[in-house]
Scaffold this active site. Structure first.
Site, PDB file in Angstrom:
ATOM      1  N   ASP A 113       0.862  -1.177   0.000  1.00 10.08           N
ATOM      2  CA  ASP A 113       0.000   0.000   0.000  1.00 10.08           C
ATOM      3  C   ASP A 113       0.904   1.234   0.000  1.00 10.08           C
ATOM      4  O   ASP A 113       2.106   1.132   0.267  1.00 10.08           O
ATOM      5  CB  ASP A 113      -0.873  -0.040   1.260  1.00 10.08           C
ATOM      6  CG  ASP A 113      -1.758   1.183   1.399  1.00 10.08           C
ATOM      7  OD1 ASP A 113      -2.317   1.623   0.393  1.00 10.08           O
ATOM      8  OD2 ASP A 113      -1.868   1.704   2.523  1.00 10.08           O
ATOM      9  N   LYS A 165      -5.816  26.868  -8.857  1.00  3.95           N
ATOM     10  CA  LYS A 165      -4.624  26.029  -8.749  1.00  3.95           C
ATOM     11  C   LYS A 165      -4.960  24.656  -9.321  1.00  3.95           C
ATOM     12  O   LYS A 165      -6.092  24.167  -9.188  1.00  3.95           O
ATOM     13  CB  LYS A 165      -4.162  25.913  -7.295  1.00  3.95           C
ATOM     14  CG  LYS A 165      -5.136  25.203  -6.369  1.00  3.95           C
ATOM     15  CD  LYS A 165      -4.638  25.172  -4.931  1.00  3.95           C
ATOM     16  CE  LYS A 165      -5.633  24.423  -4.041  1.00  3.95           C
ATOM     17  NZ  LYS A 165      -5.312  24.511  -2.621  1.00  3.95           N
ATOM     18  N   GLY A 170      -5.026   3.389  -3.282  1.00  5.38           N
ATOM     19  CA  GLY A 170      -6.304   4.012  -3.611  1.00  5.38           C
ATOM     20  C   GLY A 170      -6.138   5.427  -4.124  1.00  5.38           C
ATOM     21  O   GLY A 170      -7.111   6.071  -4.512  1.00  5.38           O
ATOM     22  N   ASP A 171      -4.908   5.928  -4.139  1.00  8.24           N
ATOM     23  CA  ASP A 171      -4.649   7.303  -4.563  1.00  8.24           C
ATOM     24  C   ASP A 171      -4.741   7.456  -6.076  1.00  8.24           C
ATOM     25  O   ASP A 171      -4.666   6.483  -6.830  1.00  8.24           O
ATOM     26  CB  ASP A 171      -3.254   7.749  -4.102  1.00  8.24           C
ATOM     27  CG  ASP A 171      -3.292   8.295  -2.691  1.00  8.24           C
ATOM     28  OD1 ASP A 171      -4.377   8.310  -2.103  1.00  8.24           O
ATOM     29  OD2 ASP A 171      -2.242   8.697  -2.179  1.00  8.24           O
ATOM     30  N   ASP A 189      -1.424  -0.883   6.015  1.00  4.99           N
ATOM     31  CA  ASP A 189      -1.706  -0.390   7.370  1.00  4.99           C
ATOM     32  C   ASP A 189      -3.186  -0.186   7.648  1.00  4.99           C
ATOM     33  O   ASP A 189      -3.566   0.111   8.774  1.00  4.99           O
ATOM     34  CB  ASP A 189      -0.982   0.941   7.605  1.00  4.99           C
ATOM     35  CG  ASP A 189      -1.628   2.085   6.832  1.00  4.99           C
ATOM     36  OD1 ASP A 189      -1.985   1.881   5.666  1.00  4.99           O
ATOM     37  OD2 ASP A 189      -1.776   3.180   7.405  1.00  4.99           O
ATOM     38  N   ASP A 228      -6.513  -2.897   3.306  1.00 14.01           N
ATOM     39  CA  ASP A 228      -5.413  -3.779   2.902  1.00 14.01           C
ATOM     40  C   ASP A 228      -5.603  -5.205   3.407  1.00 14.01           C
ATOM     41  O   ASP A 228      -4.792  -6.080   3.092  1.00 14.01           O
ATOM     42  CB  ASP A 228      -4.073  -3.235   3.432  1.00 14.01           C
ATOM     43  CG  ASP A 228      -3.799  -1.818   2.966  1.00 14.01           C
ATOM     44  OD1 ASP A 228      -4.022  -1.549   1.770  1.00 14.01           O
ATOM     45  OD2 ASP A 228      -3.379  -0.975   3.780  1.00 14.01           O
TER      46      ASP A 228
END
Length: 1132
Positions: A426, A594, A710-711, A844, A848
């Site tokens: 992860d 931005k 998951g990012d 963590d 996971d």
């Protein structure tokens, strides 16, 4: 108090189009049908209608056994080992007349072995039970009736309960949000435990229940909630709330998932819809698997081989026995008259020779069962438990800051740690610290910020002046010095954008006046902190304004300025930008924006590109350094333009049609044009200490590393560069469905067409990737495969997964972005089954758990948030960097030790494996070190001995067996020849079977233990004690056993004290036979070490020669494959 201020904010106005209303159309029409049959009676969990539905309770278990299943399941675990099953069968047969020994001597060792292993399993499962109790016994406020809320343990929650969760509390079940401490019933939720993301998610209750924000209001609350059945999809929820005979649609916007955390909200009220195993996070996990190491499975094959050998010996002997027995009686003439074949039982009856041969075969199977080392499994179990204790006590894996040591939660897989081929990790919370730091920036074409280059994070952190989220140093713009820069006005606008273009909420400490921030994401927090440190402090937000303490160059001090907040156009993965529209005190309407460079540069106006080239150059440098970059720009809006936008945006926002999002995007896309470039920011998604070095060392050891996160893709790629998983010369194979063609289809085509086109697109991209790798130019290049979650769902289909894996395993690194927990588990299974090599998963969070359980080894990070991953892991460590020591040191040692553990009178035979030869094996398996921990880390390629299974190959196994055969032949031949004819002692007594058996057995005990001593690389006092102690135990046993009555000791009665000890022949034969048996073993070991050394022996040779610091020798070692056996030392 800050909470008081926040309660007054109407955040639905700030989040302009985040909180849209659901419709009862589309998926909601399925309610009541298959898959959508759940009915929840809110505030009536014990009503008759609720009870007949028998929803499960909220108790969650990660244990392998229960009190009821421990005995049968544990016995099954033991007897699926072929050796144990075989001894069970022979133990049962020992109660028949066929047995060549007493039944007790056969059964007792088996009971000892099985009991010891079951006790170990029970102790390990009890630890898991304690951790389960810790979670299940957490408390939450539940409505007890009459508007009174009281604390109840999580495990006692029922579907339909009304719960009150307070700030920073975890949600105990899947809950539908009813109201919160905010007037418009919004709340912030942190889902890091589920999807790895640290940014806060915004949830909002239905308007019809939003007023219920006090305990007493639930006194008479009744409603019926209908929704989908339990499923594993974290990102979908379909339901409706029936309140006062009116139906209101529910969406994922109202669902709060178990394991996520309430942040920045004083409290929420909600109704429990899914409990225990029905919750989405548990649905994403699997039952705790029963894992066995590859070495243990191979040991089963060795046992099968030995059993076949035993079967063959028994068969051949029985056939010969049958033929000879049949000839014993021929025409009434007895050949072996002393056996009385004319009056024999069936076992020796020549008239029934075939039956006699069959019974002889069964007897031989029992007699030869000492081929199978019954103590081998229990010796290994003992060794593994002691190895686990060493892992737990290793100071090199102790995290002092959090007081967390490493924990081997199961000892079954110790040697597997030395054979890992692929690590699946992860990202958030595992590789990173969940914190961002503002490092550098580029403003008006000039680069600013040296950070604290050349210093480790821990050094920076320990500096008194270090501010969390701000690791920036540049005197040119700090302390108000930016006013002296050539483009001071640009810098001022740049800092103003940082201080206003966000959705953070300030909290003022009333004791010292310090401002802290609750932000949607760590990088947003870093921006507002950076603005504050550079002179533009954001300190107050209302529903319509943002207030700053700004540094005024003309006055030389900070002044208060308020900006009227007109609109927030929030960030999402398709827009890749965020904007705010504000009006300043001079009545100018400004758009501050931005976003990612991929979308921002194309939006610049002709007069806004003055610093474009310099900024692009700086952004490229920042990206090369692994920093996350954003482009900042602005524009001024005239009144007419703003009024037109406001009208269209409000209309699009209030639209209830299916193309609402598209209408909003069209309006915002038009206003976010003709921007003026200000500069760029560079923040670091701070890695945990030692992560790049650890990954580098693991890569040197030949271990492949996959990142499953998951990012979003951009974040994952940036982290890949930061942790040295990706390098600038790495060619990226990117597989994504975020293409203009697919996005256009999603707006116009039906679902089936979109799926078909998406599947074909993914297949085409994977095929092109394979062609790149297979091309002549690709052979010499390093590739990285990067794939997003949508594409991954197609790549994991049966028709495509083999091709996907083929491309992936030829890449130096693989990054899977936007992966769901289920996808993580499926990828892990694909790698494990597709490569047939050992996989290790590390994470963590609760998201996971699936991959930790699916992998051969699951490693949980006992980080800041939650214990779900640790509870489902095989090994727990506090930081990713400890993985290096766990694998390269303990993994290598455990693999080598387990791989080095080899294989009369009925009690002599029964106790041989259990006591007389097992202790030195245990000592070898626990304490032996071929090389030191320092050398394991200095030469990481040594780890490949485990991956390639060099030390436990069939060639080595057969060589051990051949050594045993040779030793047996030498001992038997020399003992029988030496004692055959001549007198054994001064009385003229010749050696009978009792003397010959005891003498040969003594030789076996000495030879086995001395060969073990020759195999030891690292002697300790305990090893000396075990080796010489085992020999001593043999003689102590002879004394004790011989002193028992002849009825029990039979031919062992006083055999040592009266016969062996006084006889010189015994000691001479013992000395001669033992030395003769050891000479071939010693000679082979010496020749092999000198001419065909193994990799660890080469390291030892260099160490002994004092050449460890000699670069020529070290380069030579690093160029040799771990399975290479011949070498030539430098200079001859």
């Amino acid at each position: 108090m800050s909470s008081g201020r926040r309660r007054k904010l109407h955040f639905s106005k700030i989040y302009s189009f985040a909180c849209g209303k659901a419709s009862l159309k589309d998926d909601h029409s399925q309610l009541g049908g298959p898959g959508f049959s759940r009915v929840v009676f809110c505030n009536e969990p014990k009503c008759f209608e609720a009870e007949i539905r028998s929803y499960i309770d909220n108790y969650v278990s990660t244990t392998k056994y229960t009190l009821a299943t421990f005995l049968p399941k544990s016995l099954f675990e033991q007897f699926r080992r072929v050796a144990n099953f075989y001894f069970l069968v022979t133990g049962i047969l020992a109660f028949t007349p066929l047995a060549p020994y007493t039944a007790v001597s056969a059964i007792v060792p088996l009971i000892l072995v099985i009991s010891a292993t079951m006790i170990k399993e029970g102790i390990e499962d009890r630890r898991r039970k304690k951790q389960d109790l810790e979670v299940n016994n957490r408390k939450v406020k539940v409505h007890h009736g009459d508007g009174v809320f009281g604390y109840t343990e999580w495990k006692n929650l029922m579907v339909g309960d009304i719960v009150k969760v307070e700030k920073d509390g975890f949600f105990p079940a899947d809950i539908v949000l009813l109201s919160s401490s905010y007037e418009d019933a919004i709340c912030y939720v942190e889902t890091m435990n589920l999807d790895g993301e640290t940014n806060l998610k915004l949830k909002q209750a239905l308007e019809e229940t939003s007023h219920m924000n006090e305990d007493f209001m639930f006194n008479s609350f009744k409603a019926i909630l209908k929704c989908e059945d339990p499923n594993a999809n974290l990102y979908s929820f379909v339901g409706s709330l029936e309140l006062e005979e009116q139906q209101y649609p529910l969406s994922p916007q109202q669902l709060l998932l178990r394991g996520s955390k309430l942040r920045n909200t004083d409290y929420i009220y909600g109704v429990v819809v899914f409990t225990g195993r029905d919750t989405k996070v548990i649905q994403n996990s699997t039952d705790p698997p029963s894992k066995r190491s590859k070495v243990e499975r191979k040991m089963d094959k060795i046992i099968y081989f030995l059993f076949c050998l035993l079967f063959l010996l028994a068969l051949v002997g029985s056939v010969v026995f049958g033929v000879v027995t049949e000839d014993d009686l021929e025409n009434g003439r007895m050949k072996r008259w002393y056996l009385r074949p004319d009056d024999a039982r069936v076992f020796y009856d020549p008239k029934r020779a075939q039956m006699a041969a069959i019974f002889h075969f069964l007897t031989a199977l029992m007699l030869y069962n000492y081929f199978i080392p019954i103590s081998l499994y229990v010796s290994i179990e003992i060794v593994k438990v002691l190895q686990s204790m060493f892992i737990n006590q290793d100071i090199n894996m102790y995290y002092e800051e959090a007081n967390k040591p490493a924990r081997a939660r199961t000892s079954n897989l110790n040697e597997e740690l030395g054979q890992v081929d692929t690590i699946l990790t992860d990202k958030t919370g595992t590789l990173t610290c969940n914190s961002m730091e503002f490092i550098k920036c580029s403003v008006a074409g000039r680069a600013y910020g040296q950070a604290n280059e050349g210093k480790h994070h821990e050094d920076v952190k320990n500096q008194p002046s270090h501010i969390k989220g701000f690791n920036f140093k540049d005197d040119r713009i700090m302390n108000g010095n930016w006013v002296n820069e050539p483009h001071a006005n640009v810098i001022k606008t740049f800092l103003r954008v940082l201080a206003t273009c966000h959705t953070a909420i300030p909290e003022i400490n009333e004791d010292n006046g310090e401002v802290s921030y609750e932000a949607e994401s760590p990088d947003e927090a870093a921006f507002v902190i950076a603005a504050r440190e550079l002179g533009f402090e954001f300190y107050k937000r209302t529903q319509t304004s943002i207030s700053l303490h700004e540094f005024d160059p003309s006055l030389g001090k900070k002044v208060d300025r308020a900006y009227k907040l007109l609109h927030v156009l929030e960030f999402n993965s398709s827009r890749k930008r965020m904007s705010v529209i504000v009006r300043n005190e001079e009545a100018k309407t400004l758009l501050f924006c931005k976003g990612a460079d991929s979308v921002m540069f194309e939006r610049l106006g002709k007069n806004g590109r003055v610093f474009e080239e310099e900024t692009k150059e700086h952004v490229s440098e920042y990206a090369d350094a692994g920093l996350r970059t954003l482009i900042l720009a602005y524009r001024e809006l005239d009144d007419e333009e703003y009024r037109e936008f406001d009208s269209k945006f409000t209309m699009a926002k209030n639209s209830v049609s299916a193309d609402r999002e598209m209408l909003i995007n069209q309006v915002t896309d038009k206003i976010e044009r003709n921007l003026i470039l200000l500069g760029a920011t560079a923040v670091e998604d701070k890695l945990q200490n030692g992560v790049p070095e650890c990954i580098d060392r693991l890569a040197q050891a030949g271990i492949k590393i996959w990142v499953l996160t998951g990012d979003k893709m951009e974040t994952a790629i940036n982290i890949g560069f930061s942790c040295r998983l990706l390098r600038q010369d790495t060619k990226q194979i990117v597989i994504t469905l975020e293409t203009s063609e697919i996005q256009a289809l999603e707006k116009t085509a039906d679902k089936a067409s979109i799926i078909k086109a998406s599947r074909q697109s993914v297949l085409d991209q994977i095929t092109r990737g394979r062609a790149q790798i297979a091309s002549p130019s690709g052979i010499s290049e390093a590739f990285a495969l990067i794939i997003d979650g949508k594409s991954l769902s197609y790549a994991l289909e049966d028709t495509m997964k083999a091709l996907f894996l083929e491309v992936a395993i030829h890449c130096a690194s693989v990054i899977c972005c936007r992966s769901s927990p289920k996808q993580k588990a499926l990828v892990t299974r694909l790698v494990k089954c597709g490569t047939q090599k050992t996989t290790l998963a590390i994470g963590d969070g609760a998201n996971d758990v699936g991959m930790l359980q699916e992998a051969d080894i699951g490693v949980g990070i006992s980080g800041v948030e939650g214990m779900q991953a640790v509870m489902s892991s095989d090994v727990a460590i506090a930081q990713f960097k400890y993985l290096e020591h766990l694998l390269l040191v303990h993994g290598h040692w455990c693999y080598r030790r387990i791989s080095s553990m080899p294989a009369y009178n009925d009690w002599f035979l029964s106790l041989y494996n259990v006591f007389f030869s097992s202790l030195p094996v245990v000592a070898l398996g626990v304490f032996d070190q071929d090389v030191s921990a320092r050398l394991c880390l200095q030469f990481p390629l040594l780890y490949q001995q485990g991956v390639q299974n060099v030390l436990f190959s069939w060639a080595r196994i057969l060589s051990w067996m051949f050594n045993g055969l040779c030793s047996a032949v030498i001992i038997f031949s020399l003992c029988t020849r030496a004692l055959e004819y001549q007198a054994f002692n001064s009385d003229g007594r010749t050696a009978g079977r009792d003397i010959l058996g005891a003498t040969m057995y003594s030789c076996v005990v000495w030879v086995v233990n001395l060969q073990m001593a020759l195999a030891v690389s690292y002697f300790t006092l305990i090893q000396h004690l075990f080796i010489w102690g085992s020999v001593s135990i043999w003689y102590i046993f002879l004394l004790i056993y011989g002193s028992m009555t002849p009825t029990f000791s039979t031919n062992g009665y006083k055999i040592f004290i009266e016969v062996l000890a006084p006889g010189p022949s015994y000691w001479l034969v013992l000395l001669f036979v033992v030395i003769s048996t050891l000479i071939p073993y010693f000679s082979y070991s010496a020749i092999q070490m000198r001419f065909l050394p193994m990799y660890h022996q080469m390291i030892l040779w260099i160490r002994n020669e004092g050449q460890l610091e000699n670069q020529e020798y070290r380069d030579l070692l690093r160029s040799i494959a771990p399975d290479q056996r011949a070498w030539v030392p430098p200079h001859g």
